[in-house]
Design a protein around this motif. Structure first.
Motif, short mmCIF file in Angstrom:
data_model
loop_
_atom_site.label_atom_id
_atom_site.label_comp_id
_atom_site.label_asym_id
_atom_site.label_seq_id
_atom_site.Cartn_x
_atom_site.Cartn_y
_atom_site.Cartn_z
N GLU A 81 0.83 -1.21 0.00
CA GLU A 81 0.00 0.00 0.00
C GLU A 81 0.87 1.26 0.00
OE1 GLU A 81 -3.81 1.74 2.45
OE2 GLU A 81 -2.30 0.66 3.60
N HIS A 82 1.94 1.24 0.78
CA HIS A 82 2.84 2.41 0.82
C HIS A 82 3.48 2.65 -0.54
CE1 HIS A 82 2.06 2.17 4.99
NE2 HIS A 82 3.10 1.44 5.35
N ILE A 83 3.91 1.58 -1.20
CA ILE A 83 4.50 1.70 -2.54
C ILE A 83 3.46 2.27 -3.51
CG2 ILE A 83 5.43 0.43 -4.52
CD1 ILE A 83 7.47 0.42 -2.32
N ALA A 84 2.25 1.73 -3.47
CA ALA A 84 1.18 2.18 -4.38
C ALA A 84 0.85 3.66 -4.16
CB ALA A 84 -0.07 1.33 -4.20
N LYS A 85 0.74 4.08 -2.93
CA LYS A 85 0.43 5.48 -2.63
C LYS A 85 1.56 6.40 -3.09
CE LYS A 85 -2.70 4.97 1.29
NZ LYS A 85 -2.85 5.20 2.75
N ALA A 86 2.80 5.98 -2.86
CA ALA A 86 3.94 6.81 -3.28
C ALA A 86 3.98 6.93 -4.80
CB ALA A 86 5.25 6.20 -2.75
N CYS A 87 3.65 5.86 -5.49
CA CYS A 87 3.60 5.91 -6.96
C CYS A 87 2.48 6.85 -7.41
CB CYS A 87 3.38 4.52 -7.54
SG CYS A 87 4.83 3.45 -7.41
N LYS A 88 1.36 6.76 -6.77
CA LYS A 88 0.23 7.64 -7.12
C LYS A 88 0.59 9.10 -6.88
CE LYS A 88 -4.64 8.47 -6.35
NZ LYS A 88 -5.85 8.10 -5.64
N ASN A 89 1.30 9.37 -5.80
CA ASN A 89 1.69 10.75 -5.47
C ASN A 89 2.54 11.41 -6.55
OD1 ASN A 89 0.31 10.67 -3.05
ND2 ASN A 89 2.12 10.23 -1.83
N ILE A 90 3.33 10.62 -7.26
CA ILE A 90 4.18 11.19 -8.32
C ILE A 90 3.69 10.78 -9.71
CG2 ILE A 90 6.21 11.40 -6.84
CD1 ILE A 90 7.35 8.94 -8.43
N ASP A 91 2.51 10.19 -9.76
CA ASP A 91 1.87 9.79 -11.02
C ASP A 91 2.78 8.87 -11.85
OD1 ASP A 91 -0.28 9.74 -12.80
OD2 ASP A 91 0.57 11.36 -14.01
N THR A 92 3.26 7.82 -11.19
CA THR A 92 4.08 6.84 -11.88
C THR A 92 3.40 5.47 -11.85
OG1 THR A 92 6.38 6.14 -12.20
CG2 THR A 92 5.53 6.03 -9.97
N ARG A 93 3.82 4.61 -12.74
CA ARG A 93 3.23 3.27 -12.83
C ARG A 93 3.80 2.35 -11.76
NH1 ARG A 93 4.82 4.80 -17.93
NH2 ARG A 93 3.12 5.14 -19.38
N MET A 94 2.98 1.40 -11.35
CA MET A 94 3.43 0.36 -10.43
C MET A 94 3.00 -0.98 -10.99
SD MET A 94 2.28 -0.31 -6.53
CE MET A 94 2.31 -1.94 -5.83
N ILE A 95 3.95 -1.90 -11.06
CA ILE A 95 3.65 -3.27 -11.46
C ILE A 95 3.84 -4.13 -10.22
CG2 ILE A 95 4.38 -5.22 -12.89
CD1 ILE A 95 5.45 -3.11 -14.90
N TYR A 96 2.83 -4.91 -9.91
CA TYR A 96 2.89 -5.76 -8.73
C TYR A 96 2.69 -7.20 -9.14
CZ TYR A 96 1.73 -7.57 -4.07
OH TYR A 96 1.71 -8.27 -2.90
N ILE A 97 3.71 -8.00 -8.90
CA ILE A 97 3.67 -9.41 -9.24
C ILE A 97 3.55 -10.17 -7.93
CG2 ILE A 97 4.91 -11.32 -10.32
CD1 ILE A 97 6.49 -9.08 -11.88
N SER A 98 2.58 -11.05 -7.85
CA SER A 98 2.35 -11.77 -6.62
C SER A 98 2.26 -13.27 -6.88
CB SER A 98 1.07 -11.26 -5.96
OG SER A 98 0.94 -11.79 -4.67
N THR A 99 2.15 -14.02 -5.82
CA THR A 99 2.00 -15.47 -5.91
C THR A 99 0.84 -15.91 -5.04
OG1 THR A 99 3.36 -16.02 -3.99
CG2 THR A 99 4.52 -15.66 -6.07
N ASP A 100 0.52 -17.18 -5.09
CA ASP A 100 -0.55 -17.69 -4.24
C ASP A 100 -0.16 -17.68 -2.77
OD1 ASP A 100 1.30 -19.72 -4.50
OD2 ASP A 100 -0.19 -21.30 -4.67
N TYR A 101 1.13 -17.54 -2.45
CA TYR A 101 1.54 -17.41 -1.05
C TYR A 101 1.12 -16.07 -0.48
CZ TYR A 101 4.46 -21.57 -1.11
OH TYR A 101 4.91 -22.84 -1.19
N VAL A 102 1.13 -15.04 -1.33
CA VAL A 102 0.80 -13.69 -0.90
C VAL A 102 -0.65 -13.35 -1.19
CG1 VAL A 102 1.37 -11.26 -1.20
CG2 VAL A 102 3.18 -12.96 -1.23
N PHE A 103 -1.11 -13.70 -2.35
CA PHE A 103 -2.47 -13.38 -2.77
C PHE A 103 -3.07 -14.64 -3.39
CE2 PHE A 103 -5.42 -11.94 -6.14
CZ PHE A 103 -6.34 -11.32 -5.33
N TYR A 104 -4.02 -15.20 -2.75
CA TYR A 104 -4.55 -16.49 -3.19
C TYR A 104 -5.65 -16.38 -4.24
CZ TYR A 104 -8.22 -15.54 0.23
OH TYR A 104 -9.23 -14.95 0.94
N GLY A 105 -5.97 -15.17 -4.67
CA GLY A 105 -6.83 -15.00 -5.83
C GLY A 105 -8.30 -14.82 -5.59
N ARG A 106 -8.73 -14.67 -4.39
CA ARG A 106 -10.17 -14.48 -4.13
C ARG A 106 -10.47 -13.07 -3.70
NH1 ARG A 106 -12.49 -20.07 -1.96
NH2 ARG A 106 -11.22 -21.34 -3.31
#
Length: 106
Positions: A81-106
């Protein structure tokens, strides 16, 4: 120095692989791990990203010891969330790659 991108989590498997591929393609990126930036510190993240002003942040940092729920939540949820907000503050793109260990898809 100008960096086209910023890659977090370079000490992990995914971050290291992403950094190697970007390097192979000669894409100017800064690669950081937890010693360079504590993503659980919102002020530090905002300051770091706003100073660097990358065109894109590829966020690969994650905490995978799922039995440590508090640490996982701090890194994987609030850190992201901190990374996403900081990117939004400077209007830059964020790519977030996750796995089922972190985000299980529901």
């Amino acid at each position: 120095m100008y960096y086209k991108g910023l890659v977090t989590g370079v000490n992990g498997q995914l971050g290291l692989d992403i950094a190697k591929e970007l390097n192979r393609r000669k894409i100017q990126c800064l690669w950081i791990g937890k010693t360079e930036l504590d993503i659980t510190d919102e002020k530090a993240v905002n300051k770091y990203i706003s100073k660097l002003k990358p065109e894109c942040v590829i966020h690969c940092a994650a905490y995978t010891s799922v039995d440590e729920k508090e640490r996982c939540t701090n890194v994987n949820v609030y850190g992201t969330e901190h990374i996403a907000k900081a990117c939004k503050n400077i209007d830059t793109r964020m790519i977030y790659i996750s796995t089922d260990y972190v985000f299980y898809g529901r």
